[in-house]
Design a protein around this motif. Sequence first.
Motif, PDB file in Angstrom:
ATOM      1  N   SER A 539       6.865 -14.236  31.885  1.00 48.33           N
ATOM      2  CA  SER A 539       7.725 -13.055  31.840  1.00 48.33           C
ATOM      3  C   SER A 539       8.861 -13.293  30.853  1.00 48.33           C
ATOM      4  CB  SER A 539       8.310 -12.752  33.228  1.00 48.33           C
ATOM      5  OG  SER A 539       9.355 -13.671  33.537  1.00 48.33           O
ATOM      6  N   ASN A 540       9.475 -12.195  30.428  1.00 46.41           N
ATOM      7  CA  ASN A 540      10.595 -12.305  29.485  1.00 46.41           C
ATOM      8  C   ASN A 540      11.934 -12.397  30.204  1.00 46.41           C
ATOM      9  OD1 ASN A 540      10.459  -9.576  30.377  1.00 46.41           O
ATOM     10  ND2 ASN A 540      11.750  -8.956  28.659  1.00 46.41           N
ATOM     11  N   ILE A 541      11.921 -12.670  31.527  1.00 51.24           N
ATOM     12  CA  ILE A 541      13.179 -12.871  32.250  1.00 51.24           C
ATOM     13  C   ILE A 541      13.819 -14.133  31.686  1.00 51.24           C
ATOM     14  CG2 ILE A 541      14.255 -13.260  34.482  1.00 51.24           C
ATOM     15  CD1 ILE A 541      11.872 -11.897  35.787  1.00 51.24           C
ATOM     16  N   TYR A 542      14.935 -13.956  31.000  1.00 57.35           N
ATOM     17  CA  TYR A 542      15.547 -15.085  30.300  1.00 57.35           C
ATOM     18  C   TYR A 542      16.671 -15.631  31.161  1.00 57.35           C
ATOM     19  CZ  TYR A 542      16.696 -18.029  26.322  1.00 57.35           C
ATOM     20  OH  TYR A 542      16.890 -19.110  25.505  1.00 57.35           O
ATOM     21  N   LEU A 543      16.302 -16.571  32.040  1.00 55.40           N
ATOM     22  CA  LEU A 543      17.265 -17.178  32.953  1.00 55.40           C
ATOM     23  C   LEU A 543      17.425 -18.639  32.596  1.00 55.40           C
ATOM     24  CD1 LEU A 543      18.980 -17.183  35.614  1.00 55.40           C
ATOM     25  CD2 LEU A 543      16.893 -17.918  36.765  1.00 55.40           C
ATOM     26  N   ILE A 544      18.505 -18.974  31.909  1.00 52.32           N
ATOM     27  CA  ILE A 544      18.892 -20.354  31.724  1.00 52.32           C
ATOM     28  C   ILE A 544      20.403 -20.413  31.831  1.00 52.32           C
ATOM     29  CG2 ILE A 544      16.913 -20.849  30.233  1.00 52.32           C
ATOM     30  CD1 ILE A 544      18.825 -20.985  27.881  1.00 52.32           C
ATOM     31  N   ALA A 545      20.936 -21.626  32.002  1.00 50.80           N
ATOM     32  CA  ALA A 545      22.373 -21.775  32.225  1.00 50.80           C
ATOM     33  C   ALA A 545      23.189 -21.231  31.057  1.00 50.80           C
ATOM     34  CB  ALA A 545      22.710 -23.244  32.470  1.00 50.80           C
ATOM     35  N   ARG A 546      22.665 -21.385  29.856  1.00 53.96           N
ATOM     36  CA  ARG A 546      23.381 -20.865  28.689  1.00 53.96           C
ATOM     37  C   ARG A 546      22.364 -20.362  27.681  1.00 53.96           C
ATOM     38  NH1 ARG A 546      25.077 -23.226  23.847  1.00 53.96           N
ATOM     39  NH2 ARG A 546      24.722 -25.353  24.576  1.00 53.96           N
ATOM     40  N   THR A 547      22.438 -19.071  27.362  1.00 51.35           N
ATOM     41  CA  THR A 547      21.535 -18.494  26.382  1.00 51.35           C
ATOM     42  C   THR A 547      21.767 -19.135  25.027  1.00 51.35           C
ATOM     43  OG1 THR A 547      21.607 -16.385  27.554  1.00 51.35           O
ATOM     44  CG2 THR A 547      20.767 -16.346  25.315  1.00 51.35           C
ATOM     45  N   ASP A 552      19.558 -14.644  21.038  1.00 52.97           N
ATOM     46  CA  ASP A 552      20.197 -13.425  21.545  1.00 52.97           C
ATOM     47  C   ASP A 552      19.682 -12.160  20.888  1.00 52.97           C
ATOM     48  OD1 ASP A 552      21.670 -14.929  23.288  1.00 52.97           O
ATOM     49  OD2 ASP A 552      23.471 -14.981  22.050  1.00 52.97           O
ATOM     50  N   ALA A 553      19.603 -12.147  19.566  1.00 51.68           N
ATOM     51  CA  ALA A 553      19.215 -10.931  18.858  1.00 51.68           C
ATOM     52  C   ALA A 553      17.790 -10.509  19.221  1.00 51.68           C
ATOM     53  CB  ALA A 553      19.348 -11.139  17.348  1.00 51.68           C
ATOM     54  N   ARG A 554      16.891 -11.462  19.279  1.00 52.70           N
ATOM     55  CA  ARG A 554      15.493 -11.142  19.594  1.00 52.70           C
ATOM     56  C   ARG A 554      15.338 -10.687  21.031  1.00 52.70           C
ATOM     57  NH1 ARG A 554      10.474 -15.239  18.248  1.00 52.70           N
ATOM     58  NH2 ARG A 554       8.764 -13.882  18.929  1.00 52.70           N
ATOM     59  N   ILE A 555      16.059 -11.324  21.952  1.00 50.34           N
ATOM     60  CA  ILE A 555      16.000 -10.903  23.358  1.00 50.34           C
ATOM     61  C   ILE A 555      16.488  -9.466  23.498  1.00 50.34           C
ATOM     62  CG2 ILE A 555      16.999 -11.299  25.639  1.00 50.34           C
ATOM     63  CD1 ILE A 555      17.117 -14.291  24.925  1.00 50.34           C
ATOM     64  N   ALA A 556      17.613  -9.164  22.869  1.00 47.28           N
ATOM     65  CA  ALA A 556      18.168  -7.805  22.941  1.00 47.28           C
ATOM     66  C   ALA A 556      17.221  -6.792  22.312  1.00 47.28           C
ATOM     67  CB  ALA A 556      19.533  -7.776  22.245  1.00 47.28           C
ATOM     68  N   ARG A 557      16.601  -7.150  21.198  1.00 46.94           N
ATOM     69  CA  ARG A 557      15.652  -6.238  20.543  1.00 46.94           C
ATOM     70  C   ARG A 557      14.463  -5.943  21.437  1.00 46.94           C
ATOM     71  NH1 ARG A 557      11.370  -8.613  16.545  1.00 46.94           N
ATOM     72  NH2 ARG A 557      10.587  -9.068  18.655  1.00 46.94           N
ATOM     73  N   ASP A 558      13.888  -7.002  22.051  1.00 41.23           N
ATOM     74  CA  ASP A 558      12.726  -6.802  22.913  1.00 41.23           C
ATOM     75  C   ASP A 558      13.068  -5.927  24.114  1.00 41.23           C
ATOM     76  OD1 ASP A 558      11.338  -8.391  21.193  1.00 41.23           O
ATOM     77  OD2 ASP A 558      11.096 -10.096  22.556  1.00 41.23           O
ATOM     78  N   LEU A 559      14.218  -6.172  24.742  1.00 41.88           N
ATOM     79  CA  LEU A 559      14.625  -5.344  25.880  1.00 41.88           C
ATOM     80  C   LEU A 559      14.784  -3.897  25.465  1.00 41.88           C
ATOM     81  CD1 LEU A 559      17.256  -7.710  27.571  1.00 41.88           C
ATOM     82  CD2 LEU A 559      14.993  -7.131  28.445  1.00 41.88           C
ATOM     83  N   ASP A 560      15.327  -3.674  24.281  1.00 44.32           N
ATOM     84  CA  ASP A 560      15.527  -2.313  23.781  1.00 44.32           C
ATOM     85  C   ASP A 560      14.189  -1.638  23.513  1.00 44.32           C
ATOM     86  OD1 ASP A 560      17.374  -0.237  22.813  1.00 44.32           O
ATOM     87  OD2 ASP A 560      16.476  -0.650  20.853  1.00 44.32           O
ATOM     88  N   TRP A 561      13.252  -2.319  22.902  1.00 42.08           N
ATOM     89  CA  TRP A 561      11.941  -1.745  22.632  1.00 42.08           C
ATOM     90  C   TRP A 561      11.194  -1.440  23.925  1.00 42.08           C
ATOM     91  CZ3 TRP A 561       9.774  -5.220  18.062  1.00 42.08           C
ATOM     92  CH2 TRP A 561      10.425  -4.852  16.879  1.00 42.08           C
ATOM     93  N   ILE A 562      11.329  -2.297  24.933  1.00 41.33           N
ATOM     94  CA  ILE A 562      10.620  -2.061  26.195  1.00 41.33           C
ATOM     95  C   ILE A 562      11.123  -0.788  26.860  1.00 41.33           C
ATOM     96  CG2 ILE A 562      10.175  -2.960  28.521  1.00 41.33           C
ATOM     97  CD1 ILE A 562      10.550  -5.794  27.294  1.00 41.33           C
ATOM     98  N   ILE A 563      12.443  -0.665  26.996  1.00 43.23           N
ATOM     99  CA  ILE A 563      13.002   0.470  27.731  1.00 43.23           C
ATOM    100  C   ILE A 563      12.805   1.779  26.983  1.00 43.23           C
ATOM    101  CG2 ILE A 563      15.368   0.506  26.827  1.00 43.23           C
ATOM    102  CD1 ILE A 563      14.334   0.608  30.550  1.00 43.23           C
ATOM    103  N   LYS A 564      12.647   1.714  25.645  1.00 40.61           N
ATOM    104  CA  LYS A 564      12.454   2.922  24.835  1.00 40.61           C
ATOM    105  C   LYS A 564      10.975   3.273  24.654  1.00 40.61           C
ATOM    106  CE  LYS A 564      16.712   2.682  22.099  1.00 40.61           C
ATOM    107  NZ  LYS A 564      17.283   2.501  20.739  1.00 40.61           N
ATOM    108  N   GLY A 565      10.089   2.400  25.155  1.00 39.01           N
ATOM    109  CA  GLY A 565       8.672   2.685  25.025  1.00 39.01           C
ATOM    110  C   GLY A 565       8.090   2.322  23.675  1.00 39.01           C
ATOM    111  N   GLU A 566       8.773   1.502  22.898  1.00 40.09           N
ATOM    112  CA  GLU A 566       8.269   1.062  21.594  1.00 40.09           C
ATOM    113  C   GLU A 566       7.326  -0.131  21.788  1.00 40.09           C
ATOM    114  OE1 GLU A 566       8.908   2.718  18.988  1.00 40.09           O
ATOM    115  OE2 GLU A 566      10.573   3.977  19.652  1.00 40.09           O
TER     116      GLU A 566
END
Length: 616
Positions: A539-547, A552-566
């Motif tokens: 899964s893309n759940i990004y759980l670590i003590a320190r990102t 950061d940029a890629r994680i944010a992009r993927d989350l944005d594409w998922i929620i927008k249906g891209e």
Amino acid sequence: MATRGMAVLKHPIAVALGIAVLFSLRFVDGLPFSGFSKIFNQETVATLASFLMFAQEPWSFPIGAIKGLAFPFTDGNIGNVGAIPLFALIFKALGKVFPYFQTFDYFVLVDILSCFLTAYFAQKILVAVGVRQFSLRFLGALLTGASFLVFTRSAWTQPFCIVAFPLFTAWIYAMLLTLQRGKWKPSQDIAILSIYPIAALVDNYSLFAILLGTSVILARELYEAGFGGGPESRNRGLRLLLLCIFGPALSVLALYVIGMFPLPSVPQTFSSYDFGMGGRYHVADLLSLILPAGSELGTPSLLGNFGFPFTTNLLADGQYEGVAYIGTSALLIWSLLAAIGLLSFLKDRFGGGTQIVSMKSRLALYSPWKKAGLASLCVFIFSLGYELHILGQAFPSFSGMPAAWIADRFPAVYNIRAQGRLASMLSLFLILEGIRHLSVWCEARSRQSQGDQSKRRGVMVVSIVICLTAIHIAEVSPLLKPVPVQPLHPIGGWTTDEIAKIKRISSGHDAIMISPGWREGLEWEVGIFSLAYHSGLRSNIYLIARTLPERDARIARDLDWIIKGEWDLLVEEYGEKILFAIPLSRAETLRSRVNNRYEEVQIGPISLWTRRREQN
């Protein structure tokens, strides 16, 4: 028979067990093997679910990797999710033989063991420093193993915070054993050396504290060896030097095996004069050892309840990590000793009056106990972080902070983001030192007494212990209230049919990509962690003590594409065998746009989407 029974009850293990039973009252509804777990909060659900994912995955190297987290990266690790790697590895191994342990919530067990071991090692320390009265050793075990601070850290439901207490007491006892003998003792030296890799697999913060403390003692011992300490001092110095070499080496090896070494890099532009990755935030206060807990901490101490004007309520945001209050009973002991010392001084200065027993109990010059105290003090100074705080007031212009000096010269130290946690080492030392001083005073009074008067002195000691015990029990009693619990399984509250549906849909997929992220509220967090666990997918759940900044940029992009249906963009990058999950409330706006390419399945509050079969 009665004498033998009394000896058994006075044994350090029996005393520690009794204190652990007292401590366990707060978990009476959710004890280990009960089938119940503490009610989830944002910390505990992530920690437990991460272990459950880890336990069901096959072994691989590094052995601490969690493949179910951080897709498409490989950053998921049992060492950076708060799950205490040593216990996670043990119960994963047990789970491969006994499947029950694959879903075992061991975090309450960790709290109880921490209490037990802290109380046990506290008694061993007091014996080593010459405290002969059982009642005082019992009091020392109670004030450390079931201290207000231990209860408070347990109430935070962060097990990695409470494990520092047994590690610190074990290390202090180990240092006393090392310093009280001048010759090698292989079995004992190996046991002492094992503390370092164990600390590495339990709590990295505690590992740093004991490495720093060992280095301080080594410096003191080498100084003595160089200025007339004799062959025994040189022998101790050599053993400490070997501890400082092989302790870190074994710790690094342990971290490497689980996949937690090398450490993440620190940006080259970073310094302690910036925010400090916590070094100017999660820090101890200069007066944190004697600051009673206030209401803002959750459960106030006795003095906090009585309206004491100086409490932890004065601390700045983030300084809760540095709370290190020694407890009201320990504070009363030090107040009593201070009063006795003052009266003794006045008598010696002005003479006359009632005879007062002098507090001639100063630590012997260069004694092992004094060296342990010096090391604890240095660790406390480091816990103050990069910015001095006094009663919550920051002094950013003060530049005399050793933690900042060390971190600026060794950037890896910036990974220690919550230096305040290390303050508890000095708390433990001061509690035990107060007991030692009280023992010396009581024995001095006893030597000056004869006959019935001596017996009365013994009764007085027991009376003092009873009073201090009662005060301590009164102080921690609000924290003995049973914590709320919930059934451990099924995690997430899914029905059997829903779990079967999740497994059926997940079949044939390589990963599940979920948006929003896990910090979008507790209900959503429980849902997506349990979804990832039951699916058995990465899964893309990004759980670590320190990102890691570069992620950061890629994680944010993927989350944005998922929620927008891209999703086509993600399929193009990661492959077709991807399952997408979004909140059911966000699915309505996507259905008309993606229905011709993706198929929806609704499970509870989550909308799952997969590529239509004809396009696979």
